[in-house]
Design an enzyme around this catalytic site. Structure first.
Site, PDB file in Angstrom:
ATOM      1  N   ASP A 227       0.818  -1.212   0.000  1.00 30.82           N
ATOM      2  CA  ASP A 227       0.000   0.000   0.000  1.00 30.82           C
ATOM      3  C   ASP A 227       0.849   1.258   0.000  1.00 30.82           C
ATOM      4  O   ASP A 227       2.063   1.218   0.217  1.00 30.82           O
ATOM      5  CB  ASP A 227      -0.901   0.014   1.245  1.00 30.82           C
TER       6      ASP A 227
ATOM      7  N   TYR B  60       6.555 -10.158   6.897  1.00 32.26           N
ATOM      8  CA  TYR B  60       6.451  -8.708   7.060  1.00 32.26           C
ATOM      9  C   TYR B  60       6.916  -8.348   8.473  1.00 32.26           C
ATOM     10  O   TYR B  60       6.811  -9.147   9.409  1.00 32.26           O
ATOM     11  CB  TYR B  60       5.003  -8.230   6.906  1.00 32.26           C
TER      12      TYR B  60
END
Length: 251
Positions: A53, A111
């Site tokens: 994003d 992540y």
């Protein structure tokens, strides 16, 4: 002869509208694609492993493209980096089989979400971590995040695209919380992730420590299958794509 080139990228996502090319705004994919096309002198389809994003960073984004350009692989890397801006760099180039697809062949991803936790923000962590002034105890945060390990329907804890609504089941294999001085890192490894999933999970855990949500009720929220029961979203600047796994997924 056609070649398939796999690249591994690092980038600071602060000044970009995310990975994926959009009609308006500067993107990582668009910037890298434009540079590569100048070098190979033809249009390419640059496929990324993860659609990070806006504002999200990466140490291990993977992408691939096909080209007929004859150029040694290391020279290609130097040429790409010579034209890329300083906040995007290719750290590795590999020639792979024509069948390789960076997204479809992925077996998992790791992540990291970073929280800067003290009473005063740091200028060195600006746009690099989520600043939280109230004390967070990492053992308590780990305990809450353990609820998310395993295979679940993550509808409540994500923003689903039309395709993802068909299958919101995802598996998280490991979550580790560590603290070094004022920085808390949350490392999450899973097979695949829905849009906003990690940011919602982290924010939900943090809000539960503040008493805004009952931490023991989290297992029941999976059954609700409605985003309104977990309306929290951690800021993008704390999120980093660290590694995309192919044949080396550890779980």
């Amino acid at each position: 002869m056609e070649r398939n080139i796999k690249i591994t990228l690092e980038y600071d996502g602060t000044n970009y509208m995310g990975w994926q090319i959009q009609k308006h705004g500067k993107t990582i994919q668009g910037t890298v694609k434009e540079v590569i096309e100048k070098i190979v002198n033809h249009k390419i389809n640059l496929v990324g492993a993860s659609r990070t994003d806006a504002g999200v960073h990466a140490f291990g984004q993977v992408a691939n493209f096909k080209t007929t350009k004859e150029m040694p692989i290391e020279r290609l890397k130097r040429a790409i980096n010579g034209l890329l801006p300083p906040d995007i760099k290719v750290v590795k180039t590999e020639e792979v089989s024509l069948s390789f697809h960076s997204r479809l062949d992925s077996r998992g991803k790791t992540y990291v979400y970073r929280i800067f936790n003290r009473d005063v923000p740091s200028p060195f962590e600006y746009k690099k971590a989520w600043f939280i002034s109230h004390e967070i105890k990492e053992a308590e945060l780990q305990k809450v995040l353990n609820h998310f390990i395993g295979t679940h329907d993550f509808t409540t804890f994500s923003k689903l695209s039309s395709d993802e609504k068909k299958n919101p089941i995802r598996t998280i294999d490991r979550i580790d919380v560590k603290r070094v001085n004022h920085t808390i890192t949350i490392t999450i490894t899973g097979r695949s992730f829905l849009r906003h999933m990690i940011r919602v999970i982290v924010a939900t855990a943090v809000e539960s420590l503040k008493g805004k949500i009952d931490r023991d009720s989290i297992p029941e929220l999976f059954k609700k299958r409605d985003r309104k029961f977990a309306p929290f979203l951690a800021p993008p600047e704390g999120l980093y794509l660290m590694k995309v796994y192919y044949n080396d997924y550890p779980f």
